[in-house]
Design a protein around this motif. Structure first.
Motif, PDB file in Angstrom:
ATOM      1  N   ASN A  50     105.154  16.032  -9.857  1.00  0.00           N
ATOM      2  CA  ASN A  50     105.036  16.871 -11.042  1.00  0.00           C
ATOM      3  C   ASN A  50     106.160  16.521 -12.011  1.00  0.00           C
ATOM      4  OD1 ASN A  50     102.830  18.330 -10.152  1.00  0.00           O
ATOM      5  ND2 ASN A  50     104.083  19.854  -9.134  1.00  0.00           N
ATOM      6  N   ARG A  51     105.800  16.216 -13.245  1.00  0.00           N
ATOM      7  CA  ARG A  51     106.794  15.852 -14.258  1.00  0.00           C
ATOM      8  C   ARG A  51     106.560  16.645 -15.534  1.00  0.00           C
ATOM      9  NH1 ARG A  51     110.257  11.970 -13.420  1.00  0.00           N
ATOM     10  NH2 ARG A  51     109.917  10.691 -11.596  1.00  0.00           N
ATOM     11  N   CYS A  52     107.652  16.936 -16.218  1.00  0.00           N
ATOM     12  CA  CYS A  52     107.602  17.630 -17.499  1.00  0.00           C
ATOM     13  C   CYS A  52     106.844  16.760 -18.495  1.00  0.00           C
ATOM     14  CB  CYS A  52     109.025  17.896 -17.980  1.00  0.00           C
ATOM     15  SG  CYS A  52     109.122  18.623 -19.624  1.00  0.00           S
ATOM     16  N   THR A  53     105.955  17.364 -19.263  1.00  0.00           N
ATOM     17  CA  THR A  53     105.159  16.597 -20.223  1.00  0.00           C
ATOM     18  C   THR A  53     105.989  16.133 -21.408  1.00  0.00           C
ATOM     19  OG1 THR A  53     104.473  18.682 -21.220  1.00  0.00           O
ATOM     20  CG2 THR A  53     102.982  17.691 -19.643  1.00  0.00           C
ATOM     21  N   ILE A  54     107.091  16.803 -21.677  1.00  0.00           N
ATOM     22  CA  ILE A  54     107.915  16.463 -22.837  1.00  0.00           C
ATOM     23  C   ILE A  54     109.063  15.527 -22.468  1.00  0.00           C
ATOM     24  CG2 ILE A  54     109.409  17.419 -24.640  1.00  0.00           C
ATOM     25  CD1 ILE A  54     107.579  19.958 -24.442  1.00  0.00           C
TER      26      ILE A  54
END
Length: 89
Positions: A50-54
């Motif tokens: 899971n990674r931050c979209t920004i």
């Protein structure tokens, strides 16, 4: 901020997971583990992170909003996330 190469690697894995989804499902159902092992490692959904979209940050990820805690805080402070406001007491 994560490196661009890390973000690109993650996107590549996401595409590969989608590409091999049906084939993996079929091989698991038929219990053909030899052919399942021959598939690329990145085709496994377990290898996704899971990674931050920004920012691309993987730690402190808030699943409901799809961003990391740091980006979340700044978005809340700016009032860009409806229904959430900064706590003060």
């Amino acid at each position: 901020m994560a490196k661009e190469s890390v973000k690109a690697r993650q996107k590549k894995r996401e595409k590969m997971v989608l590409k091999f989804y049906e084939k993996r499902k079929f091989l698991k159902k038929s219990k053909n583990y030899e052919l399942l092992q021959r598939l690329p490692r990145n085709a496994s959904p377990v290898r996704l992170r899971n990674r931050c979209t920004i920012s691309g940050r993987c730690r402190g990820y808030i699943r409901k909003f799809g961003v990391s805690r740091i980006v979340f805080r700044s978005l809340v402070s700016q009032g860009l996330i409806p229904g959430i406001k900064k706590a003060s007491w």
